[in-house]
Design an enzyme around this catalytic site. Structure first.
Site, PDB file in Angstrom:
ATOM      1  N   GLY A  37       0.780  -1.129   0.042  1.00  0.00           N
ATOM      2  CA  GLY A  37       0.071  -0.089  -0.104  1.00  0.00           C
ATOM      3  C   GLY A  37       0.871   1.373  -0.276  1.00  0.00           C
ATOM      4  O   GLY A  37       1.981   1.373   0.443  1.00  0.00           O
TER       5      GLY A  37
ATOM      6  N   GLN B  66       1.343   3.862   1.941  1.00  0.00           N
ATOM      7  CA  GLN B  66       2.198   4.189   3.260  1.00  0.00           C
ATOM      8  C   GLN B  66       2.757   2.999   3.681  1.00  0.00           C
ATOM      9  O   GLN B  66       3.003   2.971   4.935  1.00  0.00           O
ATOM     10  CB  GLN B  66       1.241   4.791   3.972  1.00  0.00           C
ATOM     11  CG  GLN B  66       0.986   6.319   3.680  1.00  0.00           C
ATOM     12  CD  GLN B  66       2.014   7.396   3.758  1.00  0.00           C
ATOM     13  OE1 GLN B  66       3.140   6.993   4.457  1.00  0.00           O
ATOM     14  NE2 GLN B  66       2.042   8.442   3.092  1.00  0.00           N
ATOM     15  N   SER B  67       3.162   2.014   2.900  1.00  0.00           N
ATOM     16  CA  SER B  67       3.952   0.679   3.390  1.00  0.00           C
ATOM     17  C   SER B  67       4.980   0.888   4.173  1.00  0.00           C
ATOM     18  O   SER B  67       5.969   1.594   3.813  1.00  0.00           O
ATOM     19  CB  SER B  67       4.162  -0.017   2.231  1.00  0.00           C
ATOM     20  OG  SER B  67       4.941  -1.133   2.595  1.00  0.00           O
ATOM     21  N   ASN B  68       4.987   0.347   5.418  1.00  0.00           N
ATOM     22  CA  ASN B  68       6.098   0.389   6.322  1.00  0.00           C
ATOM     23  C   ASN B  68       7.221  -0.590   5.766  1.00  0.00           C
ATOM     24  O   ASN B  68       8.506  -0.625   5.629  1.00  0.00           O
ATOM     25  CB  ASN B  68       6.081  -0.216   7.823  1.00  0.00           C
ATOM     26  CG  ASN B  68       5.097   0.709   8.454  1.00  0.00           C
ATOM     27  OD1 ASN B  68       4.997   1.849   8.476  1.00  0.00           O
ATOM     28  ND2 ASN B  68       3.864   0.088   8.949  1.00  0.00           N
TER      29      ASN B  68
ATOM     30  N   CYS C 192       8.003  -1.279   2.486  1.00  0.00           N
ATOM     31  CA  CYS C 192       8.443  -0.747   1.160  1.00  0.00           C
ATOM     32  C   CYS C 192       9.494   0.305   1.679  1.00  0.00           C
ATOM     33  O   CYS C 192      10.734   0.356   1.337  1.00  0.00           O
ATOM     34  CB  CYS C 192       7.421  -0.127   0.510  1.00  0.00           C
ATOM     35  SG  CYS C 192       6.273  -1.374  -0.414  1.00  0.00           S
TER      36      CYS C 192
END
Ligand SMILES: *Cc1c(COP(=O)(O)O)cnc(C)c1O
Length: 357
Positions: free
Chosen positions: A83, A85-87, A89
């Site tokens: 997504g 706001q992925s942590n 990534c």
């Protein structure tokens, strides 16, 4: 504790090489004020938000093994997705850059947030990640066959430009893409043992571990670790997105792959994969009143920030399970703080709304 199986597991984990990215062990401590506030059980915290890579979190434990795999496969580009706001990534981008690997991030706009360079997206940008934003379907749905097609396309492009891609599965959890072993889950078997040894040295017998669960690797690893450690410890996964039945199957599959990778057999079954899905409430990443209240409570009582997507929901679950006496007054409960705090900022408007201007 069965010493022999634990030391065998530790030896086996050590046969998986890892790159040096984080500071271990992460702190383990009692949350005295929160314990008092809730009137027991004894609540402890495992600070995996303090791993020291980027803004910390569970993904950086996984990435120690995954980046090593990238290096061994002589890839110079890592491609992954999640997504907006992925942590995962962000952590992947930070780990990759540290080892001279280029991060390519396919980010789906799954929730109702503006595409602003804020939170993790800002950090991805600072890291000069190659960012490709894709729209999800209405309701935040992303079809896995679409994802596979996009990742293949990006991998082909990378090859054409003369580089070697490594495709990492979402969250570093289930075997897939270029990752042939459940490396993320293996790192969480290790995390469980690390925590259990810290607890033991303080004379604490852990009854429950509770944490936010999303792509399954953390829970699978903790469940295998718990099973190897001691029959009495129960791991509770608080699902932030997936419905219980299908998610349990996924976690169990990753857990079984993990047992196999460690060449152990701990008799893990469905009953060892405990999942609560009712705290998803309005949906993945949807901030509500109770999450906002839980974040403020822990911040004010302990000076520790939780995040609105994962750990905030896991804390809502913990508080509710204490109220319902599922977690008993005389028990010892460990809350795994899995990170994610950068997501507080893009959610500022909702937090302001629910916590009063
Ligand atoms: C990814 C994530 C989780 C869930 O971990 P999985 O291994 O994907 O289930 C929990 N908390 C935070 C902050 C995360 O970023």
């Amino acid at each position: 504790m069965d010493d022999s199986s634990v030391s065998e597991v530790k030896d086996k984990i050590r046969t998986f090489k890892k790159s040096d990215l984080i500071h271990l062990p992460t702190p383990f401590m009692k949350l005295e004020n929160l314990t008092r506030e809730l009137g027991g059980p004894n609540i402890y915290i495992k600070r995996d938000d303090m791993t020291g890579l980027a803004f910390g979190g569970n993904k950086s434990r996984k990435l120690e093994y995954i980046i090593q795999d990238v290096l061994e496969k002589k890839a110079d580009v890592i491609i992954t997705w999640a997504g907006l706001q992925s942590n995962w990534c962000l952590q992947t981008a930070a780990a990759a850059r540290k080892f001279g690997i280029t991060p390519v991030l396919v980010l789906f706009n799954v929730y109702d947030l503006p595409i602003e360079y804020d939170g993790n997206l800002l950090l991805d940008f600072i890291l000069k990640s190659e960012i490709r934003i894709r729209e999800a379907e209405k309701g935040g749905v992303v079809h896995l066959q679409d994802v596979d097609a996009i990742l293949e396309e990006v991998a082909a492009e990378v090859k054409e430009s003369g580089h070697t891609p490594y495709v990492a599965p979402i969250g570093g959890s289930a075997v897939g893409g270029s990752m042939e072993k459940p490396l993320g889950a293996i790192s969480y078997v290790d995390a469980f043992i690390e925590m259990a040894e810290q607890a033991e040295s303080l004379g604490i017998e852990v009854d429950h571990v509770i944490h936010a669960s999303g792509s399954g690797g953390t829970q699978a690893g903790l469940a295998v670790g718990a099973k190897a450690w001691n029959e009495r410890v129960k791991v509770i996964g608080v699902s932030v997105s997936e419905e219980k039945q299908t998610y349990q199957e996924l976690v169990l599959e990753i857990a079984r792959d993990t047992e196999r990778a460690l060449e152990g057999s701990f008799g893990l079954g469905e009953k060892d994969i405990v999942i609560f899905d009712e705290y998803i409430r309005e949906g993945y990443g949807e901030v509500n009143q109770e999450v906002s209240d839980a974040i403020r409570l822990v911040a004010m009582k302990e000076g520790i920030f939780l995040d609105p997507v994962y750990t905030g929901k896991a804390m809502v679950a913990l508080i509710d399970l204490v109220k319902k006496e599922y977690l008993k007054k005389d028990e010892n409960v460990v809350f795994f703080h899995t990170g994610g705090t950068a997501a507080l900022f893009p959610n500022k408007q909702k937090l302001r709304k629910f916590l009063g201007e």
